[in-house]
Design an enzyme around this catalytic site. Structure first.
Site, mmCIF file in Angstrom:
data_model
loop_
_atom_site.group_PDB
_atom_site.id
_atom_site.type_symbol
_atom_site.label_atom_id
_atom_site.label_comp_id
_atom_site.label_asym_id
_atom_site.label_seq_id
_atom_site.Cartn_x
_atom_site.Cartn_y
_atom_site.Cartn_z
ATOM 1 N N ARG A 122 0.815 -1.221 0.000
ATOM 2 C CA ARG A 122 0.000 0.000 0.000
ATOM 3 C C ARG A 122 0.843 1.263 0.000
ATOM 4 N NH1 ARG A 122 -2.735 -0.435 5.368
ATOM 5 N NH2 ARG A 122 -0.697 -1.307 5.810
ATOM 6 N N GLN A 124 4.668 27.106 15.398
ATOM 7 C CA GLN A 124 4.470 27.224 13.957
ATOM 8 C C GLN A 124 5.002 25.965 13.290
ATOM 9 O OE1 GLN A 124 5.620 31.007 12.216
ATOM 10 N NE2 GLN A 124 6.367 29.989 10.381
ATOM 11 N N ALA A 125 4.346 25.542 12.217
ATOM 12 C CA ALA A 125 4.834 24.478 11.345
ATOM 13 C C ALA A 125 4.974 25.075 9.956
ATOM 14 C CB ALA A 125 3.871 23.297 11.336
ATOM 15 N N LYS A 137 14.217 24.471 16.434
ATOM 16 C CA LYS A 137 13.588 23.855 15.263
ATOM 17 C C LYS A 137 13.733 22.340 15.329
ATOM 18 C CE LYS A 137 15.036 27.711 12.345
ATOM 19 N NZ LYS A 137 15.865 28.122 11.209
ATOM 20 N N TYR A 162 9.274 21.933 9.021
ATOM 21 C CA TYR A 162 9.808 22.482 10.263
ATOM 22 C C TYR A 162 8.719 22.551 11.327
ATOM 23 C CZ TYR A 162 12.812 24.888 6.770
ATOM 24 O OH TYR A 162 13.634 25.205 5.720
ATOM 25 N N GLU A 200 14.482 37.654 12.562
ATOM 26 C CA GLU A 200 15.062 36.612 11.715
ATOM 27 C C GLU A 200 16.314 37.143 11.045
ATOM 28 O OE1 GLU A 200 13.844 33.489 11.750
ATOM 29 O OE2 GLU A 200 12.387 34.251 13.196
ATOM 30 N N HIS A 204 20.482 30.592 8.771
ATOM 31 C CA HIS A 204 19.465 31.399 9.433
ATOM 32 C C HIS A 204 19.456 31.128 10.929
ATOM 33 C CE1 HIS A 204 17.181 31.160 5.352
ATOM 34 N NE2 HIS A 204 18.141 32.062 5.329
ATOM 35 N N ARG A 248 18.159 37.557 0.224
ATOM 36 C CA ARG A 248 18.492 37.688 1.649
ATOM 37 C C ARG A 248 19.788 36.948 1.973
ATOM 38 N NH1 ARG A 248 15.494 34.343 6.360
ATOM 39 N NH2 ARG A 248 16.670 35.143 8.106
ATOM 40 N N ASP A 249 19.926 35.718 1.479
ATOM 41 C CA ASP A 249 21.117 34.931 1.777
ATOM 42 C C ASP A 249 22.326 35.414 0.986
ATOM 43 O OD1 ASP A 249 19.682 33.467 3.611
ATOM 44 O OD2 ASP A 249 19.240 31.840 2.212
ATOM 45 N N HIS A 304 21.097 27.472 11.144
ATOM 46 C CA HIS A 304 20.594 26.362 10.335
ATOM 47 C C HIS A 304 20.653 26.720 8.860
ATOM 48 C CE1 HIS A 304 17.136 23.974 8.566
ATOM 49 N NE2 HIS A 304 18.012 23.066 8.942
ATOM 50 N N ARG A 308 19.613 27.266 1.529
ATOM 51 C CA ARG A 308 18.816 28.134 2.394
ATOM 52 C C ARG A 308 19.562 28.272 3.713
ATOM 53 N NH1 ARG A 308 13.257 28.700 0.494
ATOM 54 N NH2 ARG A 308 12.879 27.207 -1.181
#
Length: 182
Positions: free
Chosen positions: A23, A48-49, A73, A131, A142, A63, A163-164, A118, A60
């Site tokens: 399955r 938050q998720a 996290k 996350y 942030e 941060h 940003r990065d 991270h 990414r």
């Protein structure tokens, strides 16, 4: 579920059991009892998720959230593969600037306590990262440091957000008092 401590203090990797049959697949990327036994305390209250989907060679991070209170996290990868990177950004830490990396795939997870940076590198197209966060997104809190100059295993041509791309070097963040303390 298997738990192992990473080289960056306080960070943990988790590999869940996979149950497959004709399955499909069932797995639990988070188990409270295994987490508490490994880390020594229960998971933070989840505020938050979030989910991100990335193309191959997207980077990414690095941060982190301004402290206090910071943001812990619990991150897992249900689809694709990422190289998840945790960097010790805590001013005064004996491991300051050191990092560890773990490949996440097949729902493997990593716990990143507040104060650590991270980042991740998507190793495949459509790599999905989910996350659980200890606090909601507050744009002013942030922050990011540059992935360059840390010796991180980056693709030859990393795909970075604006940003990065403009994030300041770790040394400048330290000199400016922008990092969490140990």
């Amino acid at each position: 579920m298997e738990a192992r401590q990473l080289a960056v203090g306080g960070a943990w990797a988790f590999t869940p059991e996979r149950h497959t049959d004709d399955r499909g697949l069932f797995t639990s990327p988070f188990e409270a009892d295994v987490f508490a036994a490994a880390v020594g305390r229960p998971l933070f209250p989840v505020a938050q998720a979030s989910t991100s989907v990335s193309a191959k060679d997207v980077v990414r991070g690095v941060h982190y959230a301004r402290t206090e209170p910071g943001c812990a996290k619990y991150v897992h990868c249900p689809r694709g593969r990422v190289l998840d990177i945790i960097v010790d950004l805590r001013a005064g830490s004996p491991a300051f600037g050191q990092w560890d990396a773990v490949e996440l795939a097949d729902h493997a997870a990593v716990y990143i306590p507040a104060g650590l940076g991270h980042a991740f590198v998507a190793l495949e197209d459509d790599s999905t990262v989910c996350y659980l966060l200890s606090r909601g997104y507050v744009p002013a809190d942030e922050l990011a440091v540059s992935v360059h100059g840390l010796g991180l295993p980056l693709p030859t041509t990393p795909r970075l957000s604006e940003r990065d791309r403009v994030a300041i070097p770790l040394e400048r963040a330290l000199a400016g008092g922008l990092l969490p303390t140990y």
